[in-house]
Design a protein around this motif. Structure first.
Motif, PDB file in Angstrom:
ATOM      1  N   TRP A 109      -0.751  13.021 -10.431  1.00 33.30           N
ATOM      2  CA  TRP A 109      -1.797  12.955  -9.914  1.00 33.30           C
ATOM      3  C   TRP A 109      -1.565  13.755  -8.357  1.00 33.30           C
ATOM      4  O   TRP A 109      -0.380  13.683  -8.077  1.00 33.30           O
ATOM      5  CB  TRP A 109      -2.375  11.128  -8.125  1.00 33.30           C
ATOM      6  N   ASP A 120      -8.194  11.952  -4.776  1.00 30.80           N
ATOM      7  CA  ASP A 120      -8.321  10.276  -4.229  1.00 30.80           C
ATOM      8  C   ASP A 120      -8.491   9.838  -5.134  1.00 30.80           C
ATOM      9  O   ASP A 120      -9.006   9.279  -5.932  1.00 30.80           O
ATOM     10  CB  ASP A 120      -9.623   9.679  -3.673  1.00 30.80           C
ATOM     11  N   ARG A 121      -7.019   9.022  -5.374  1.00 28.84           N
ATOM     12  CA  ARG A 121      -6.741   8.364  -6.688  1.00 28.84           C
ATOM     13  C   ARG A 121      -7.460   6.857  -6.550  1.00 28.84           C
ATOM     14  O   ARG A 121      -6.717   6.280  -7.743  1.00 28.84           O
ATOM     15  CB  ARG A 121      -5.347   8.544  -7.096  1.00 28.84           C
ATOM     16  N   VAL A 122      -6.990   5.964  -5.676  1.00 29.49           N
ATOM     17  CA  VAL A 122      -7.906   5.270  -5.061  1.00 29.49           C
ATOM     18  C   VAL A 122      -9.211   5.151  -5.489  1.00 29.49           C
ATOM     19  O   VAL A 122      -9.330   3.558  -6.319  1.00 29.49           O
ATOM     20  CB  VAL A 122      -7.935   4.344  -3.714  1.00 29.49           C
ATOM     21  N   ALA A 123     -10.208   5.932  -5.042  1.00 27.46           N
ATOM     22  CA  ALA A 123     -11.199   6.450  -5.215  1.00 27.46           C
ATOM     23  C   ALA A 123     -12.039   6.177  -6.731  1.00 27.46           C
ATOM     24  O   ALA A 123     -12.628   6.112  -7.270  1.00 27.46           O
ATOM     25  CB  ALA A 123     -11.988   7.202  -4.216  1.00 27.46           C
ATOM     26  N   GLU A 144      -4.859  14.172   0.281  1.00 26.22           N
ATOM     27  CA  GLU A 144      -6.400  13.626   0.496  1.00 26.22           C
ATOM     28  C   GLU A 144      -7.020  12.844   1.554  1.00 26.22           C
ATOM     29  O   GLU A 144      -6.647  11.366   1.756  1.00 26.22           O
ATOM     30  CB  GLU A 144      -6.905  13.091  -1.231  1.00 26.22           C
ATOM     31  N   GLN A 152      -7.590   9.360   0.978  1.00 26.14           N
ATOM     32  CA  GLN A 152      -7.392   7.958   0.622  1.00 26.14           C
ATOM     33  C   GLN A 152      -6.306   7.750   1.786  1.00 26.14           C
ATOM     34  O   GLN A 152      -5.813   6.633   2.161  1.00 26.14           O
ATOM     35  CB  GLN A 152      -6.363   8.482  -0.582  1.00 26.14           C
ATOM     36  N   SER A 191       0.031  10.348  -0.909  1.00 27.40           N
ATOM     37  CA  SER A 191      -1.357  11.254  -0.994  1.00 27.40           C
ATOM     38  C   SER A 191      -1.415  12.302   0.437  1.00 27.40           C
ATOM     39  O   SER A 191      -0.821  11.049   1.552  1.00 27.40           O
ATOM     40  CB  SER A 191      -2.058  11.424  -1.412  1.00 27.40           C
ATOM     41  N   LEU A 219       0.962   4.848   0.025  1.00 26.19           N
ATOM     42  CA  LEU A 219       0.333   6.314   0.351  1.00 26.19           C
ATOM     43  C   LEU A 219       1.423   7.593   0.990  1.00 26.19           C
ATOM     44  O   LEU A 219       2.301   7.761   1.569  1.00 26.19           O
ATOM     45  CB  LEU A 219      -0.354   6.877   2.583  1.00 26.19           C
ATOM     46  N   THR A 271       0.854  -1.215   0.279  1.00 24.76           N
ATOM     47  CA  THR A 271       0.215   0.141  -0.218  1.00 24.76           C
ATOM     48  C   THR A 271       1.006   1.277  -0.172  1.00 24.76           C
ATOM     49  O   THR A 271       1.617   1.625   0.436  1.00 24.76           O
ATOM     50  CB  THR A 271      -0.989   0.019   1.491  1.00 24.76           C
TER      51      THR A 271
END
Length: 534
Positions: A451, A425-428, A112, A115, A110, A108, A106
């Motif tokens: 991003w 939020d690049r994951v969402a 945001e 996220q 960011s 991280l 994972t």
């Protein structure tokens, strides 16, 4: 074969023209000997202390056993998931290493709030966090560390047992982490962040996640001798000349993953090249493309195409034919060759490839906004839930969302590019990346996608220091559920807003056109944004 490069067309002409002089000037052996004078007197002091990456394989070998031992220890304690808090080179290298090895990590990178919150919720009881920062003062990484420490305490977990620090020896983070009892890995201080893939910054999170990092070092070692010798088939010289010595110079480098087994390499190379070369009004702008990207069919005269492929054959091939560069090889070898090639490109461009003089400007602006907390600039107008702001030349001629985008594209010079910067939020919302190809087809010019805020540690240097031919589309996200940063007077939502506003203000001060679109509800606003682009 650990590495292969084939160049043709304009790239082949560049190699024939530039490599003999590089060989005569002993550039390859000079880089390996860490000769900082290769980039001129003004760069010598900085360059001399930034060439440790040339011996990263040897220096990193002793780390392997330490990392593997810690991985075993963590597994015995029930830790089966690794998260990484890092920015720029500290996150991009482990991301490509683990994705290529198909090992979960994972990342991280960011600020945001959504996220960050999602990362905290992901198997916290089974998680160890690697905190990577050369200085320890990187605001994003410091904030991520603080929120993880609090989350571990709230879950009844001692953070000392779950947080691993990677930093330079003697840094503020090194001293505070050791005093607190954290496990610390020191990296070579003579390596800049974007050249640190084969140091502790690349290896510790990757190894703890489960990658065979000794294999990565073995792969790099197979190419070391070829890179150190002053010959015309030196792959670092050939690749450096192919990307930096075309005449007239092609200053956009389209990097296309075209069947390679390496996953995400173009994103790592983008940071390395853009931040290293984009300064003093010159540079090479990497543009990460899919194999069917509109730019590849447009035949743009200022775009050089490099394809990342998997193919066998002669190690070096310079030939007539299709106008492109084809690069193949193992991941470890690729990492080291591209680092050499970028250093060579810096010499050919006449710049220092080891500093980043314009990165700090956006950080200063963000810090100023965090301190002052001004009221947000009112939107010029709102359409379909999207707040529209921008520099005067963009907003002054816009009547609605579609026309604002049209006006921004009209500001593109003939040799320009569009940069899409998504502080979202690049994951969402990974679908935002689809904007890139749509805008490229509409603009007829190269379009990059980054991003935020991670691109600030990457292409952000090129945007301010490179050629003044960029126009910028910022996409931000209104915060509906913020997240506190322990012992800090600002939240994650306030931090990312300040980073976006600070960067746009610096771009505007440099005379760059900027259009900022704020999504008040991304789940519904994105459809309107795609419709406005067409």
């Amino acid at each position: 074969m650990s590495f292969r490069i084939a160049v043709s067309g304009a790239a082949a002409d560049a190699v024939r023209a530039a490599v003999p002089a590089l060989v005569a000037d002993l550039v390859a052996s000079g880089i390996t000997a860490q000769d900082g004078a290769l980039w001129g007197p003004a760069a010598e002091e900085e360059s001399t202390k930034r060439l440790g990456w040339t011996e990263a394989v040897a220096i990193s070998r002793p780390l392997v056993a330490e990392i593997e031992a810690l991985r075993t220890e963590l597994h015995a304690a029930g830790v089966t998931h690794i998260a990484l808090a890092g920015m720029g080179g500290s996150s991009l290298a482990p991301e490509v290493i683990t994705r290529t090895a198909r090992v979960a990590l994972t990342v991280l990178d960011s600020t945001e709030p959504g996220q960050v919150r999602a990362a905290l919720a992901d198997r916290l009881a089974e998680t160890a966090l690697v905190v990577s920062s050369k200085s320890g003062s990187t605001v994003e990484t410091d904030s991520q560390r603080r929120v993880y420490e609090q989350a571990f305490r709230d879950a009844g977990i001692d953070p000392v047992s779950r947080i691993v620090i990677v930093t330079d020896p003697g840094s503020p983070l090194d001293e505070s982490a050791r005093a607190a009892g954290y496990r610390v890995f020191n990296a070579d201080p003579n390596v800049g962040g974007r050249y640190s893939a084969l140091t502790a910054f690349g290896l510790v999170p990757s190894g703890l996640a489960g990658v065979d990092i000794s294999e990565i070092l073995d792969e790099a070692e197979t190419i070391e001798l070829s890179l150190a010798i002053d010959t015309e088939d030196n792959p670092g010289l050939v690749l450096g000349a192919a990307i930096a010595a075309t005449s007239p110079r092609r200053d956009k480098l389209a990097i296309v993953a075209d069947g390679t087994h390496i996953v995400g390499f173009a994103d790592w190379a983008e940071q390395l090249i853009a931040e290293s070369t984009g300064k003093e009004g010159t540079g090479i702008l990497p543009v990460v493309l899919d194999a069917d990207a509109p730019e590849l069919a447009a035949g743009l005269a200022d775009v050089q195409v490099v394809r990342l492929v998997d193919e066998a054959g002669d190690q070096i091939l310079v030939a007539d034919g299709t106008d492109e560069i084809r690069v193949s090889g193992t991941l470890g070898a690729q990492l080291l060759v591209w680092e050499y090639a970028t250093a060579v490109a810096g010499r050919l461009l006449g710049i220092n490839p080891f500093d980043q003089p314009d990165v700090e400007s956006a950080k200063i602006a963000a810090r100023g906004l965090l301190d002052a907390r001004p009221e947000p600039t009112p939107a010029a107008f709102v359409e379909a839930g999207i707040e529209v702001r921008g520099t005067p030349e963009v907003i002054g001629a816009s009547s609605d969302l579609a026309s604002a985008i049209e006006v921004l594209l009209e500001e593109l010079p003939a040799d320009g590019y569009l940069s899409v910067q998504a502080y979202v939020d690049r994951v969402a919302h990974p679908e935002l990346e689809q904007l890139r190809s749509r805008l490229a087809a509409k603009a007829g010019r190269p379009v990059t996608f980054g991003w935020g805020p991670r691109f600030l540690h990457s292409t952000g240097q090129f945007h301010k220091g490179g050629p003044a031919v960029g126009v910028f589309l910022q996409i931000t996200q209104a915060v509906t559920e913020d997240l506190e940063i322990p012992d800090r007077p600002f939240t994650f939502g306030q931090l990312i807003a300040a980073q976006a506003s600070g960067d746009s203000s610096v771009l505007a001060d440099h005379g760059r056109p900027v259009l900022t679109l704020t999504l008040t509800d991304p789940a519904t606003d994105l459809a309107a944004l795609f419709d406005a682009i067409g």
